[in-house]
Structures are given as C-alpha cells and as structure tokens.
Design a protein around this motif. Structure first.
Motif, PDB file in Angstrom:
ATOM      1  N   HIS A  23       0.954  -1.239   0.139  1.00  0.00           N
ATOM      2  CA  HIS A  23       0.112   0.226   0.164  1.00  0.00           C
ATOM      3  C   HIS A  23       0.940   1.177   0.095  1.00  0.00           C
ATOM      4  O   HIS A  23       1.827   1.488   0.581  1.00  0.00           O
ATOM      5  N   LEU A  24       0.543   2.447  -0.904  1.00  0.00           N
ATOM      6  CA  LEU A  24       1.514   3.596  -0.841  1.00  0.00           C
ATOM      7  C   LEU A  24       0.658   4.616   0.158  1.00  0.00           C
ATOM      8  O   LEU A  24      -0.660   4.316   0.173  1.00  0.00           O
ATOM      9  N   PRO A  25       1.380   5.361   0.789  1.00  0.00           N
ATOM     10  CA  PRO A  25       0.904   6.413   1.737  1.00  0.00           C
ATOM     11  C   PRO A  25      -0.229   7.285   0.883  1.00  0.00           C
ATOM     12  O   PRO A  25      -1.273   7.605   1.633  1.00  0.00           O
ATOM     13  N   GLU A  26       0.002   7.590  -0.422  1.00  0.00           N
ATOM     14  CA  GLU A  26      -0.766   8.691  -1.119  1.00  0.00           C
ATOM     15  C   GLU A  26      -2.127   7.824  -1.772  1.00  0.00           C
ATOM     16  O   GLU A  26      -2.882   8.320  -2.300  1.00  0.00           O
ATOM     17  N   GLY A  27      -2.144   6.326  -1.265  1.00  0.00           N
ATOM     18  CA  GLY A  27      -3.363   5.459  -2.090  1.00  0.00           C
ATOM     19  C   GLY A  27      -2.576   4.920  -3.351  1.00  0.00           C
ATOM     20  O   GLY A  27      -1.533   5.223  -3.793  1.00  0.00           O
ATOM     21  N   GLY A  28      -3.215   3.841  -3.549  1.00  0.00           N
ATOM     22  CA  GLY A  28      -2.623   2.810  -4.593  1.00  0.00           C
ATOM     23  C   GLY A  28      -1.761   1.827  -3.880  1.00  0.00           C
ATOM     24  O   GLY A  28      -1.531   1.705  -2.872  1.00  0.00           O
ATOM     25  N   TYR A  29      -1.358   1.395  -5.107  1.00  0.00           N
ATOM     26  CA  TYR A  29      -0.249   0.091  -4.674  1.00  0.00           C
ATOM     27  C   TYR A  29       0.917   0.159  -5.324  1.00  0.00           C
ATOM     28  O   TYR A  29       0.976   0.907  -6.620  1.00  0.00           O
ATOM     29  N   SER A  30       2.056  -0.486  -5.126  1.00  0.00           N
ATOM     30  CA  SER A  30       3.315  -0.756  -5.870  1.00  0.00           C
ATOM     31  C   SER A  30       3.913  -1.932  -5.828  1.00  0.00           C
ATOM     32  O   SER A  30       3.845  -2.490  -4.558  1.00  0.00           O
ATOM     33  N   ASP A  31       4.395  -2.693  -6.557  1.00  0.00           N
ATOM     34  CA  ASP A  31       5.155  -3.849  -6.352  1.00  0.00           C
ATOM     35  C   ASP A  31       6.618  -3.725  -6.357  1.00  0.00           C
ATOM     36  O   ASP A  31       7.205  -2.935  -6.973  1.00  0.00           O
ATOM     37  N   VAL A  32       7.337  -4.380  -5.198  1.00  0.00           N
ATOM     38  CA  VAL A  32       8.573  -4.662  -5.124  1.00  0.00           C
ATOM     39  C   VAL A  32       8.963  -6.147  -5.494  1.00  0.00           C
ATOM     40  O   VAL A  32       8.354  -6.727  -5.105  1.00  0.00           O
ATOM     41  N   LEU A  33       9.829  -6.086  -6.500  1.00  0.00           N
ATOM     42  CA  LEU A  33      10.221  -7.342  -7.186  1.00  0.00           C
ATOM     43  C   LEU A  33      11.841  -7.754  -6.899  1.00  0.00           C
ATOM     44  O   LEU A  33      12.611  -6.438  -7.276  1.00  0.00           O
ATOM     45  N   GLY A  34      12.144  -8.745  -6.293  1.00  0.00           N
ATOM     46  CA  GLY A  34      13.629  -8.963  -6.070  1.00  0.00           C
ATOM     47  C   GLY A  34      13.857 -10.247  -5.398  1.00  0.00           C
ATOM     48  O   GLY A  34      12.952 -10.896  -4.931  1.00  0.00           O
ATOM     49  N   ASP A  35      15.230 -10.288  -4.592  1.00  0.00           N
ATOM     50  CA  ASP A  35      15.597 -11.188  -3.821  1.00  0.00           C
ATOM     51  C   ASP A  35      15.327 -10.905  -2.429  1.00  0.00           C
ATOM     52  O   ASP A  35      15.565  -9.897  -2.038  1.00  0.00           O
ATOM     53  N   LEU A  36      14.691 -11.817  -1.600  1.00  0.00           N
ATOM     54  CA  LEU A  36      14.511 -11.576  -0.449  1.00  0.00           C
ATOM     55  C   LEU A  36      15.710 -11.607   0.644  1.00  0.00           C
ATOM     56  O   LEU A  36      16.479 -12.521   0.619  1.00  0.00           O
ATOM     57  N   LEU A  37      15.940 -10.611   1.131  1.00  0.00           N
ATOM     58  CA  LEU A  37      17.312 -10.176   2.235  1.00  0.00           C
ATOM     59  C   LEU A  37      16.915 -10.409   3.649  1.00  0.00           C
ATOM     60  O   LEU A  37      17.747 -11.156   4.326  1.00  0.00           O
ATOM     61  N   ALA A  38      15.785 -10.146   3.817  1.00  0.00           N
ATOM     62  CA  ALA A  38      15.117 -10.437   5.313  1.00  0.00           C
ATOM     63  C   ALA A  38      13.716 -10.455   5.570  1.00  0.00           C
ATOM     64  O   ALA A  38      12.886  -9.779   4.842  1.00  0.00           O
ATOM     65  N   SER A  39      13.271 -11.074   6.546  1.00  0.00           N
ATOM     66  CA  SER A  39      11.765 -11.230   6.944  1.00  0.00           C
ATOM     67  C   SER A  39      11.593 -11.544   8.440  1.00  0.00           C
ATOM     68  O   SER A  39      12.406 -11.799   8.978  1.00  0.00           O
ATOM     69  N   GLY A  40      10.575 -10.875   8.786  1.00  0.00           N
ATOM     70  CA  GLY A  40      10.180 -10.891  10.157  1.00  0.00           C
ATOM     71  C   GLY A  40       8.775 -10.575  10.472  1.00  0.00           C
ATOM     72  O   GLY A  40       8.272 -10.060   9.553  1.00  0.00           O
ATOM     73  N   PRO A  41       8.323 -10.331  11.528  1.00  0.00           N
ATOM     74  CA  PRO A  41       7.156  -9.812  12.002  1.00  0.00           C
ATOM     75  C   PRO A  41       6.897  -8.352  11.572  1.00  0.00           C
ATOM     76  O   PRO A  41       5.858  -7.968  11.522  1.00  0.00           O
ATOM     77  N   ASP A  42       7.980  -7.595  11.326  1.00  0.00           N
ATOM     78  CA  ASP A  42       7.957  -6.213  11.166  1.00  0.00           C
ATOM     79  C   ASP A  42       7.795  -5.809   9.556  1.00  0.00           C
ATOM     80  O   ASP A  42       7.509  -4.918   9.204  1.00  0.00           O
ATOM     81  N   GLY A  43       8.086  -6.929   8.914  1.00  0.00           N
ATOM     82  CA  GLY A  43       8.121  -6.730   7.237  1.00  0.00           C
ATOM     83  C   GLY A  43       9.102  -7.577   6.635  1.00  0.00           C
ATOM     84  O   GLY A  43       9.703  -8.446   7.233  1.00  0.00           O
ATOM     85  N   VAL A  44       9.529  -7.150   5.361  1.00  0.00           N
ATOM     86  CA  VAL A  44      10.495  -7.653   4.569  1.00  0.00           C
ATOM     87  C   VAL A  44      11.341  -6.584   4.141  1.00  0.00           C
ATOM     88  O   VAL A  44      11.350  -5.482   3.900  1.00  0.00           O
ATOM     89  N   THR A  45      12.513  -7.032   3.666  1.00  0.00           N
ATOM     90  CA  THR A  45      13.798  -6.349   2.895  1.00  0.00           C
ATOM     91  C   THR A  45      13.852  -7.095   1.612  1.00  0.00           C
ATOM     92  O   THR A  45      14.231  -8.186   1.533  1.00  0.00           O
ATOM     93  N   VAL A  46      13.782  -6.309   0.497  1.00  0.00           N
ATOM     94  CA  VAL A  46      13.903  -6.967  -0.882  1.00  0.00           C
ATOM     95  C   VAL A  46      14.926  -6.282  -1.647  1.00  0.00           C
ATOM     96  O   VAL A  46      14.893  -5.036  -1.771  1.00  0.00           O
ATOM     97  N   ARG A  47      16.069  -7.130  -2.223  1.00  0.00           N
ATOM     98  CA  ARG A  47      16.756  -6.271  -3.086  1.00  0.00           C
ATOM     99  C   ARG A  47      16.484  -6.327  -4.449  1.00  0.00           C
ATOM    100  O   ARG A  47      16.264  -7.229  -5.080  1.00  0.00           O
ATOM    101  N   SER A  48      15.851  -5.219  -4.854  1.00  0.00           N
ATOM    102  CA  SER A  48      15.382  -5.067  -6.340  1.00  0.00           C
ATOM    103  C   SER A  48      16.351  -4.335  -7.136  1.00  0.00           C
ATOM    104  O   SER A  48      17.536  -4.169  -6.772  1.00  0.00           O
ATOM    105  N   ARG A  49      16.233  -4.248  -8.397  1.00  0.00           N
ATOM    106  CA  ARG A  49      17.212  -3.859  -9.519  1.00  0.00           C
ATOM    107  C   ARG A  49      17.568  -2.388  -9.102  1.00  0.00           C
ATOM    108  O   ARG A  49      18.709  -1.947  -9.513  1.00  0.00           O
TER     109      ARG A  49
END
Length: 76
Positions: A23-49
């Motif tokens: 979800h974007l703060p201004e409304g709508g959505y955005s996709d993040v595509l890449g390799d998963l670096l970290a995940s946990g209860p607070d969210g994820v970190t993804v290495r994108s291009r």
C-alpha cells in the motif's frame, strides 16, 4: 479474541525471488520485485534492481515467491 493477520512472508526462505504488493501512503499500490534479504514480524527487505527496499508489515497487501529471473540472451 484478537485477530492476528497472516504473515506468510515469515515462512519464505531468504534468497528466494519474491514480489510484494504494498500500500502506498498516497493511495494505490506498488510492487517490489527482487531477492528476499530479510523477513520478520515487522516486514521484509527485498533487493530490487533499484536497491534494497524495506516494506513494513502493515503496508504489505499480498506477496508470493516467484521463479528465478531468466538468464539474459545476448543479442546477435
């Protein structure tokens, strides 16, 4: 009884390729595509291009593991 939202990304193995719709703060959505670096209860970190992207758990709308990127075929 308190509802605990599902967090399927916590079961994803690190290093797999993922797509996360956020979800974007201004409304709508955005996709993040890449390799998963970290995940946990607070969210994820993804290495994108475009660099490493942190996505907070409350911003994740949906996500999934996807196949590895296809190798580039050089032009002749």
């Amino acid at each position: 009884m308190t509802h605990v939202p599902s967090q399927p990304w916590r079961d994803w193995p690190l290093g797999v390729r993922v797509v996360v719709r956020r979800h974007l703060p201004e409304g709508g959505y955005s996709d993040v595509l890449g390799d998963l670096l970290a995940s946990g209860p607070d969210g994820v970190t993804v290495r994108s291009r475009h660099g490493d992207v942190e996505v907070r758990a409350e911003d994740i709308a949906i996500g999934k593991i996807i196949p590895p990127r296809a190798p580039r075929v050089p032009r002749t």
